[in-house]
Design an enzyme around this catalytic site. Structure first.
Site, short mmCIF file in Angstrom:
data_model
loop_
_atom_site.label_atom_id
_atom_site.label_comp_id
_atom_site.label_asym_id
_atom_site.label_seq_id
_atom_site.Cartn_x
_atom_site.Cartn_y
_atom_site.Cartn_z
N GLY A 43 46.02 -23.64 -18.46
CA GLY A 43 46.84 -22.69 -18.52
C GLY A 43 46.69 -21.35 -17.98
N ILE A 44 47.44 -20.40 -18.28
CA ILE A 44 47.18 -18.97 -17.90
C ILE A 44 47.25 -18.04 -19.00
CG2 ILE A 44 48.40 -17.35 -16.19
CD1 ILE A 44 49.87 -19.39 -14.78
N VAL A 45 46.35 -17.06 -18.51
CA VAL A 45 45.88 -15.97 -19.78
C VAL A 45 46.82 -14.73 -19.14
CG1 VAL A 45 44.60 -14.82 -21.30
CG2 VAL A 45 44.13 -17.11 -20.50
N GLY A 53 43.05 -21.41 -15.67
CA GLY A 53 42.38 -22.54 -15.87
C GLY A 53 42.94 -23.87 -15.90
N GLY A 54 42.30 -24.99 -16.10
CA GLY A 54 43.27 -26.25 -16.23
C GLY A 54 44.16 -26.19 -17.40
N ASP A 105 31.84 -27.27 -25.66
CA ASP A 105 31.99 -26.84 -24.16
C ASP A 105 31.62 -25.35 -23.95
OD1 ASP A 105 33.17 -27.21 -21.76
OD2 ASP A 105 35.07 -26.51 -22.14
N LYS A 147 47.06 -16.77 -24.40
CA LYS A 147 46.78 -17.74 -23.68
C LYS A 147 47.97 -18.68 -23.68
CE LYS A 147 43.10 -21.49 -24.04
NZ LYS A 147 41.95 -21.84 -24.63
#
Length: 477
Positions: free
Chosen positions: A157-159, A154-155, A270, A173
């Site tokens: 980062g990466i999981v 996602g915006g 959110d 994460k």
């Protein structure tokens, strides 16, 4: 100088200064010479110079004869003094540069120490506690952040999935941008998640803040996020109405805990399908608390002075326009989420209205559902996958959930129910419910929000009721 005694001197009144110097050089006994009247006169001293002193009034120039070795020593001393001065200046310059370097390094350490989150001392969670973890262990657990272990992006980062030395499966994460906003969100998430515990909230196992890395370590959710099911026609069949019903109730319980039962009142801000994770048993867990806001127990709402956070389509009008956030903001997001679970369609879409050249950002799905609800056609918006699962499909229960969702997305926040009331309506079909009003929506022009019936901004343009047929979708964003 006052010239020396001339008892032992040679006087020649026929030559000038130049000839006097040459004559002294030819005489081995010459010790000094002078040209007293600056014309044709020459006095040469031989032997010891007597009665020589400096005159403060009207002295004359005296030229003293020296050996070549004495001249070399004198020049050497002058050069030594010059070199010493240069060396001193060089040493002083080096010291100043060194001192400035030390000050700069200390300043950098101070800034880094100030921005690095201190170790979070979280209350015990069973036999676990959220603790910092060394980067080398995270790298080893994720096989050096291998692409094969990538499970989400996602915006932020990466999981990556990983396995700790004790065999526990984790989701790491890894935040990509280390900015002031990113560090604030990272610290916020660590502090909030580590201090709460609920079956419907994702569990934070640890974190890593080392070098340029900011990593959050969560329990691994084997079934990814909710959006990968309800919006994917190849997977939506895996969650029939009974599973969607259980997921809805689980999300509601987690949100109620944040609003009412935790030590502090926590606003998620959110809530959306991608932030609802599903474990191996499809139990929903609310995640991503980077934008969450902490309220005191007696605090109900606040006006944010910072940049707007959240996701359009799940954001209530009062927050998008006036920056007012409250527990009713999360209720609005929950209502959108509930209607998406039922319809199997995304809520946020852009529409273009030709007549007034406005970009209208509306809750399109909400508006369609509300219109069909008024016409008594609520079941027409239900995801066909739910209807086809005849063994679990319960029309009355689905209609009740649509009713609850529409109550949650009403434009005026005071008309929306609290999560405690939502839970009561979900679990008891005996609870009476009010009729919902038009869902909230707002208008954007030139990147500024300019309209809502609840706006108190100087620009009073409002969004008037419209017929869905008058609007044409141009982008799903």
């Amino acid at each position: 100088m006052k010239l020396p005694d001339i008892t032992k001197s040679i006087v020649d009144m026929t030559i000038g200064l130049k000839e006097c110097k040459e004559k002294c050089n030819r005489n081995c006994n010459c010790t000094a010479f002078a040209n007293p009247d600056m014309q044709n006169s020459c006095v040469i001293w031989v032997g010891e110079i007597i009665d020589l002193r400096k005159s403060m009034i009207a002295g004359q120039d005296l030229f003293v004869r020296l050996a070549a070795t004495d001249i070399s020593v004198t020049n050497s001393n002058k050069n030594t003094r010059k070199m010493s001065a240069k060396s001193i200046m060089l040493i002083i310059g080096i010291c100043i540069v060194f001192l400035l370097g030390v000050i700069f390094i200390l300043f950098c350490f101070w800034k880094r120490k100030k921005r690095i989150p201190t170790r979070t001392v979280a209350p015990p969670i069973g036999n676990l506690q959220c603790v910092p973890m060394e980067l080398v262990k995270v790298v080893k657990a994720t096989e050096n952040f291998s692409d094969c272990n990538k499970i989400g992006k996602g915006g932020y980062g990466i999981v990556y999935k990983g396995i700790l030395p004790d065999g526990q499966a984790i989701a790491a994460k890894r935040l990509l941008v280390r900015s002031a906003h990113g560090i604030e969100g990272f610290t916020n998430e660590v502090n909030l998640i580590a201090s709460v515990q609920h079956v419907n909230l994702v569990q934070l196992i640890g974190y890593c803040f080392e070098g340029e890395e900011m990593i959050l370590l969560f329990e691994l959710m084997e079934n990814s996020s909710l959006d990968t099911y309800i919006f994917d026609k190849t997977k939506s069949y895996k969650i029939d109405w009974e599973k969607r019903w259980d997921i809805t109730n689980g999300i509601a319980r987690g949100l109620l805990y944040l609003h009412q039962d935790s030590r502090y009142r926590i606003l998620h801000r959110d809530l959306k399908p991608s932030n609802i994770l599903l474990d191996k048993d499809m139990v929903p867990k609310i995640s991503d608390f980077g934008m969450a806001k902490l309220f005191a127990r007696d605090e109900t709402e606040a006006t944010s002075t910072t940049n707007m956070v959240g996701t359009f389509g799940y954001m209530p009008p009062e927050y998008a326009i006036d920056r007012i956030c409250s527990v009713k903001s999360d209720v609005f997001s929950f209502g959108v989420l509930l209607l998406e679970i039922i319809a199997g369609k995304r809520n946020n879409e852009f529409l273009y209205y030709n007549e007034e050249s406005l970009l209208f950002y509306a809750s399109l799905t909400n508006q369609v559902i509300w219109k069909l609800w008024l016409e008594g056609k609520g079941l027409d918006i239900v995801d066909p996958v739910i209807v086809d699962s005849s063994s679990t499909f319960r029309p009355s229960e689905v209609l009740r959930c649509i009713h609850i969702g529409l109550l949650c997305v009403q434009e005026t926040k005071d008309n929306r129910p609290l999560m405690s009331s939502v839970m009561l309506m979900l679990t008891s079909d005996k609870t009476e419910m009010n009729q919902p009003e038009r869902p909230g929506s707002f208008v954007i022009r030139n990147r500024f929000v300019i309209g809502s019936s609840s706006s108190n901004q100087p620009n009073k343009e409002t969004c008037t009721p419209f017929d869905i047929a008058d609007w044409t979708p141009v982008s799903a964003g």
